[in-house]
Motif scaffolding. Structure first.
Motif, PDB file in Angstrom:
ATOM      1  N   PRO A 113       2.587 -13.304   5.262  1.00 21.05           N
ATOM      2  CA  PRO A 113       3.993 -12.795   4.666  1.00 21.05           C
ATOM      3  C   PRO A 113       5.202 -12.535   5.701  1.00 21.05           C
ATOM      4  O   PRO A 113       6.537 -13.295   5.174  1.00 21.05           O
ATOM      5  CB  PRO A 113       3.238 -10.964   4.360  1.00 21.05           C
ATOM      6  CG  PRO A 113       2.765 -10.665   5.323  1.00 21.05           C
ATOM      7  CD  PRO A 113       1.595 -12.138   5.142  1.00 21.05           C
ATOM      8  N   SER A 160      -1.353 -16.335  -6.690  1.00 16.08           N
ATOM      9  CA  SER A 160      -0.865 -16.300  -5.276  1.00 16.08           C
ATOM     10  C   SER A 160      -0.134 -17.394  -4.586  1.00 16.08           C
ATOM     11  O   SER A 160       1.254 -17.831  -4.041  1.00 16.08           O
ATOM     12  CB  SER A 160      -2.212 -15.630  -4.122  1.00 16.08           C
ATOM     13  OG  SER A 160      -3.345 -16.187  -4.469  1.00 16.08           O
ATOM     14  N   TYR A 166       4.674  -4.888   9.100  1.00 13.58           N
ATOM     15  CA  TYR A 166       4.387  -5.676   8.602  1.00 13.58           C
ATOM     16  C   TYR A 166       2.878  -6.065  10.241  1.00 13.58           C
ATOM     17  O   TYR A 166       2.213  -4.985  10.371  1.00 13.58           O
ATOM     18  CB  TYR A 166       3.756  -6.226   7.567  1.00 13.58           C
ATOM     19  CG  TYR A 166       2.768  -7.262   7.810  1.00 13.58           C
ATOM     20  CD1 TYR A 166       1.450  -7.452   6.930  1.00 13.58           C
ATOM     21  CD2 TYR A 166       2.533  -8.787   8.955  1.00 13.58           C
ATOM     22  CE1 TYR A 166       0.571  -8.106   7.397  1.00 13.58           C
ATOM     23  CE2 TYR A 166       1.664  -9.371   8.184  1.00 13.58           C
ATOM     24  CZ  TYR A 166       0.726  -9.022   7.888  1.00 13.58           C
ATOM     25  OH  TYR A 166      -0.272 -10.361   7.407  1.00 13.58           O
ATOM     26  N   GLN A 193       1.057  -6.953  -2.577  1.00 15.02           N
ATOM     27  CA  GLN A 193       0.162  -7.346  -2.084  1.00 15.02           C
ATOM     28  C   GLN A 193       0.366  -8.089  -0.695  1.00 15.02           C
ATOM     29  O   GLN A 193       0.003  -9.215  -1.500  1.00 15.02           O
ATOM     30  CB  GLN A 193      -0.144  -8.656  -3.096  1.00 15.02           C
ATOM     31  CG  GLN A 193      -1.580  -7.787  -5.000  1.00 15.02           C
ATOM     32  CD  GLN A 193      -1.645  -8.293  -5.094  1.00 15.02           C
ATOM     33  OE1 GLN A 193      -2.902  -8.991  -5.011  1.00 15.02           O
ATOM     34  NE2 GLN A 193      -2.018  -8.598  -6.849  1.00 15.02           N
ATOM     35  N   GLU A 194       0.697  -7.597  -0.166  1.00 17.10           N
ATOM     36  CA  GLU A 194       1.890  -7.937   0.753  1.00 17.10           C
ATOM     37  C   GLU A 194       0.178  -8.969   1.884  1.00 17.10           C
ATOM     38  O   GLU A 194       0.433  -9.712   2.057  1.00 17.10           O
ATOM     39  CB  GLU A 194       2.608  -7.171   1.810  1.00 17.10           C
ATOM     40  CG  GLU A 194       2.888  -7.400   3.342  1.00 17.10           C
ATOM     41  CD  GLU A 194       3.719  -6.437   3.898  1.00 17.10           C
ATOM     42  OE1 GLU A 194       4.389  -6.560   4.320  1.00 17.10           O
ATOM     43  OE2 GLU A 194       2.899  -5.642   4.079  1.00 17.10           O
ATOM     44  N   THR A 195      -0.797  -7.933   1.848  1.00 18.70           N
ATOM     45  CA  THR A 195      -2.025  -8.048   2.815  1.00 18.70           C
ATOM     46  C   THR A 195      -2.070  -9.417   1.856  1.00 18.70           C
ATOM     47  O   THR A 195      -3.340  -9.379   2.613  1.00 18.70           O
ATOM     48  CB  THR A 195      -2.571  -7.257   3.453  1.00 18.70           C
ATOM     49  OG1 THR A 195      -2.982  -6.885   2.139  1.00 18.70           O
ATOM     50  CG2 THR A 195      -1.582  -6.394   3.858  1.00 18.70           C
ATOM     51  N   HIS A 224       7.069 -15.699   4.688  1.00 17.18           N
ATOM     52  CA  HIS A 224       7.748 -15.371   3.655  1.00 17.18           C
ATOM     53  C   HIS A 224       9.064 -14.929   3.917  1.00 17.18           C
ATOM     54  O   HIS A 224      10.243 -14.760   3.186  1.00 17.18           O
ATOM     55  CB  HIS A 224       7.034 -15.181   3.273  1.00 17.18           C
ATOM     56  CG  HIS A 224       5.443 -16.394   2.248  1.00 17.18           C
ATOM     57  ND1 HIS A 224       6.494 -18.105   2.353  1.00 17.18           N
ATOM     58  CD2 HIS A 224       4.487 -16.340   2.485  1.00 17.18           C
ATOM     59  CE1 HIS A 224       5.379 -18.270   1.950  1.00 17.18           C
ATOM     60  NE2 HIS A 224       4.286 -17.247   2.458  1.00 17.18           N
ATOM     61  N   TYR A 225       8.813 -13.340   4.926  1.00 17.34           N
ATOM     62  CA  TYR A 225       9.927 -12.581   4.892  1.00 17.34           C
ATOM     63  C   TYR A 225      11.152 -13.602   5.607  1.00 17.34           C
ATOM     64  O   TYR A 225      12.499 -13.323   4.900  1.00 17.34           O
ATOM     65  CB  TYR A 225       9.361 -11.772   5.344  1.00 17.34           C
ATOM     66  CG  TYR A 225       8.297  -9.920   5.073  1.00 17.34           C
ATOM     67  CD1 TYR A 225       9.294  -9.999   3.454  1.00 17.34           C
ATOM     68  CD2 TYR A 225       7.542  -9.958   5.441  1.00 17.34           C
ATOM     69  CE1 TYR A 225       8.511  -8.843   3.124  1.00 17.34           C
ATOM     70  CE2 TYR A 225       7.143  -9.118   4.689  1.00 17.34           C
ATOM     71  CZ  TYR A 225       7.800  -8.252   3.402  1.00 17.34           C
ATOM     72  OH  TYR A 225       6.827  -7.299   2.947  1.00 17.34           O
ATOM     73  N   ALA A 272      11.157  -5.071   7.340  1.00 17.23           N
ATOM     74  CA  ALA A 272       9.676  -4.889   6.450  1.00 17.23           C
ATOM     75  C   ALA A 272       8.472  -6.884   7.302  1.00 17.23           C
ATOM     76  O   ALA A 272       7.423  -5.767   7.233  1.00 17.23           O
ATOM     77  CB  ALA A 272       9.675  -6.230   4.654  1.00 17.23           C
ATOM     78  N   LEU A 331       4.937  -9.698  -2.574  1.00 19.39           N
ATOM     79  CA  LEU A 331       5.094  -8.994  -1.354  1.00 19.39           C
ATOM     80  C   LEU A 331       5.244  -7.261  -1.635  1.00 19.39           C
ATOM     81  O   LEU A 331       4.493  -6.617  -1.155  1.00 19.39           O
ATOM     82  CB  LEU A 331       5.781  -9.546  -0.144  1.00 19.39           C
ATOM     83  CG  LEU A 331       5.883 -11.080   0.313  1.00 19.39           C
ATOM     84  CD1 LEU A 331       7.235 -11.608   0.772  1.00 19.39           C
ATOM     85  CD2 LEU A 331       4.474 -11.526   0.955  1.00 19.39           C
ATOM     86  N   THR A 332       5.324  -6.957  -2.508  1.00 17.58           N
ATOM     87  CA  THR A 332       5.727  -5.473  -2.674  1.00 17.58           C
ATOM     88  C   THR A 332       5.229  -4.969  -2.864  1.00 17.58           C
ATOM     89  O   THR A 332       4.819  -3.722  -2.205  1.00 17.58           O
ATOM     90  CB  THR A 332       6.996  -5.484  -4.335  1.00 17.58           C
ATOM     91  OG1 THR A 332       8.164  -5.960  -3.699  1.00 17.58           O
ATOM     92  CG2 THR A 332       7.299  -4.287  -4.213  1.00 17.58           C
TER      93      THR A 332
END
Length: 322
Positions: free
Chosen positions: A247, A204, A277, A240-242, A250-251, A273, A237-238
């Motif tokens: 996130p 991570s 979230y 383990q987004e949380t 980064h998006y 996305a 993120l696909t």
């Protein structure tokens, strides 16, 4: 019931599964331990297991359940009247408060952890508390205090030869350099954070460091290299987004980079996305005050809403009058 060595094995299995992102299996392992601990009437150990279970739920994005587990763990562990045990739920409640955008509460929890860890001379915990305090201050734009905490944490990490903590320290100092627009300094710090996280096998943190380097390359107009470096974070993120602190940040960086690379549909998908979230996680908050913090205090969320408003105004301006 299961003997203590067996319970320890099951607990270690749960922790390992959580690290691998196999959350359902981790929950089963911890609940197995919990059943036997309750039969034995060990309240302190029950609190410890509930705290670990809370970490799994937090990383799954089930914040409401995580919060209840942490609070229950805290109540059980407080009965022992030994503050050294409380640093676990305090630290996790601090992290949850940070995710909620309640920076005052987060700082309060982290200060308690730091005080006890420093007093009892537990360098790994003290260093993490200082890193977390740096994070809170930087999110609020207090660069001087953020850098001071990060430097203190880094000194402890180096003495303890803790590679992950050293990587985290360099990452926070890189964040501070970004806030000062010291791009070259930030790049060096994030590159060192990346090297340390690769040596430590901390996926991570590797993704986070690469994402920060991608942002710097974007500012230097090296869009293709930025595109290459942001990809690991988008893949992370696909799945383990949380498990990532923010996130949405980064998006938004990914959106900028993909837009610059003329990948408009993919860029728009990242904004979608990010909005999904925020909507989903806002339903995980305990009350209206927490929702207000989450929606209004987190810098990346404010940026997202501003972008959505601007896009809405642009769309409306295209509509024919009358």
């Amino acid at each position: 019931g299961l003997g203590e060595p067996t319970l320890t094995v099951w607990s270690n299995i749960g922790t390992s599964l959580e690290w691998l992102g196999r959350f359902d299996e981790a929950i089963q392992a911890f609940e197995t331990v919990l059943t036997h601990v309750r039969q034995n009437g060990n309240r302190w150990l029950e609190g410890r297991v509930l705290n670990n279970l809370g970490i799994v739920y937090k990383n799954m994005g089930a914040w409401a359940q995580a919060r209840e587990l942490y609070l229950t763990a805290l109540r059980l562990m407080e009965r022992g009247n030994n503050h050294i045990h409380l640093i676990l739920p305090w630290g996790n409640l601090g992290t949850l408060s940070l995710l909620f955008g309640d920076y005052e509460a987060a700082e309060s929890y982290y200060e308690r952890v730091h005080l006890v860890a420093a007093e009892k001379q537990i360098p790994h915990i003290e260093g993490r508390a200082l890193d977390s305090l740096a994070h809170v201050r930087l999110l609020q734009g207090d660069v001087a205090a953020g850098e001071q905490f990060a430097q203190q944490g880094l000194v402890i990490a180096q003495k303890a030869e803790d590679l992950i903590l050293q990587g985290m320290g360099h990452y926070q100092l890189g964040q501070a350099a970004l806030l000062r627009s010291a791009w070259a300094e930030a790049q060096e710090l994030f590159e060192e954070a990346l090297r340390l996280s690769e040596r430590a096998g901390k996926t991570s943190l590797q993704c986070e460091a690469k994402a920060r380097l991608a942002l710097i390359l974007f500012e230097q107009r090296d869009y293709q290299e930025a595109r290459r470096l942001i990809e690991p974070m988008l893949e992370f993120l696909t799945d383990q987004e949380t498990a990532v602190y923010d996130p949405v940040e980064h998006y938004l960086v990914g959106h900028k980079i993909l837009h610059a690379c003329d990948e408009q549909s993919k860029a728009d998908a990242l904004l979608t996305a990010a909005a999904a979230y925020v909507r989903r996680q806002s339903r995980q908050l305990p009350d209206a005050t927490a929702r207000h913090h989450f929606l209004q205090s987190v810098p990346s969320h404010r940026t997202l809403f501003a972008m959505q408003a601007a896009a809405g105004m642009a769309e409306n301006s295209k509509q024919p009058a009358g």
